[in-house]
Scaffold this active site. Sequence first.
Site, PDB file in Angstrom:
ATOM      1  N   LYS A  15       9.346 -19.959  -5.240  1.00 27.87           N
ATOM      2  CA  LYS A  15       9.585 -20.296  -6.548  1.00 27.87           C
ATOM      3  C   LYS A  15       9.407 -19.063  -7.431  1.00 27.87           C
ATOM      4  CE  LYS A  15       6.448 -23.534  -6.279  1.00 27.87           C
ATOM      5  NZ  LYS A  15       5.520 -23.221  -5.093  1.00 27.87           N
ATOM      6  N   ARG A  88       1.734 -31.196  -9.287  1.00 36.23           N
ATOM      7  CA  ARG A  88       1.476 -31.239  -7.897  1.00 36.23           C
ATOM      8  C   ARG A  88       1.120 -32.666  -7.242  1.00 36.23           C
ATOM      9  NH1 ARG A  88       0.667 -25.554  -7.788  1.00 36.23           N
ATOM     10  NH2 ARG A  88      -0.476 -24.830  -5.751  1.00 36.23           N
ATOM     11  N   ARG A 125       2.334 -12.216   2.300  1.00 36.34           N
ATOM     12  CA  ARG A 125       2.587 -12.061   1.059  1.00 36.34           C
ATOM     13  C   ARG A 125       1.565 -10.870   0.245  1.00 36.34           C
ATOM     14  NH1 ARG A 125       3.404 -17.323  -2.944  1.00 36.34           N
ATOM     15  NH2 ARG A 125       1.180 -17.544  -2.664  1.00 36.34           N
ATOM     16  N   ARG A 159      -3.395 -12.373  -2.698  1.00 32.73           N
ATOM     17  CA  ARG A 159      -4.006 -13.309  -3.049  1.00 32.73           C
ATOM     18  C   ARG A 159      -5.391 -13.835  -2.284  1.00 32.73           C
ATOM     19  NH1 ARG A 159      -0.117 -17.704  -5.812  1.00 32.73           N
ATOM     20  NH2 ARG A 159      -1.726 -19.053  -4.689  1.00 32.73           N
ATOM     21  N   ARG A 170      -3.597 -25.684   1.837  1.00 34.09           N
ATOM     22  CA  ARG A 170      -2.952 -25.804   0.921  1.00 34.09           C
ATOM     23  C   ARG A 170      -1.332 -26.365   1.330  1.00 34.09           C
ATOM     24  NH1 ARG A 170      -2.255 -19.887  -0.819  1.00 34.09           N
ATOM     25  NH2 ARG A 170      -0.738 -20.598  -2.217  1.00 34.09           N
TER      26      ARG A 170
END
Length: 211
Positions: A15, A88, A125, A159, A170
Amino acid sequence: MRPQVIFLGAPGSGKGTQASRLVEGLGYSHISTGDLLRKEMAKKSALGNRVSTIINEGKLVDDQTVLDLLKANCDLVKNQYIFDGFPRNEEQAKMLDGQILGNHKSKVFYFDIDLGDLAERLINRRTCKDCGQIYNMLSRPPKSAGVCDVCGGKNLIQRRDDDAATVKNRLKVFEDTIGPMLSYYKKKGNLVTLDATKDVEQLYGALKNNL
Ligand code: AMP
């Protein structure tokens, strides 16, 4: 007038990368509730301190707190947005429609991808602290190690919630909440499902064709 855009998809489904393309290509403004919350944490504001444990455990912050933060940071009269990370859950989808979008036209894009592929993507990431460009150390590393291709910055960071244990939480939260949201938008009739396994250019093409 192009519609306001809502991105739905698991963490790591692409995204953020597509949001950057739409900002560059079509002048959209990108609003990510995750980014807004991380900024509050970095500032060590009262709100930031209150939510930091929740975020670092990979759980969801309460709906009203995130809605208020979003409201305070967007102006639909002036901008066309990509809403990334909000909603969410189904309750947030209703809040977004009723309290922010109102009569504005909107299109919802669902980044469909097998959740089994995502844990590795997330753990690998890295994000440029200076400009926000996203990399994947396995599939899309920077051309020169540790240096951002876009701005030359040398702060490619991981992160805190991209560690293995938090990633697992998550993805579980996502799995538990996506179904009702998809049903909500399917019923409303403004949902487009994208094959998020496609490469960045193909996905961007599919997005633009559906705006
Ligand atoms: P993201 O950058 O979208 O992956 O969000 C990072 C974290 O911020 C999430 O794991 C949640 O803890 C929190 N968060 C972001 N957006 C929301 C939201 N709409 N509702 C509740 N929590 C959120």
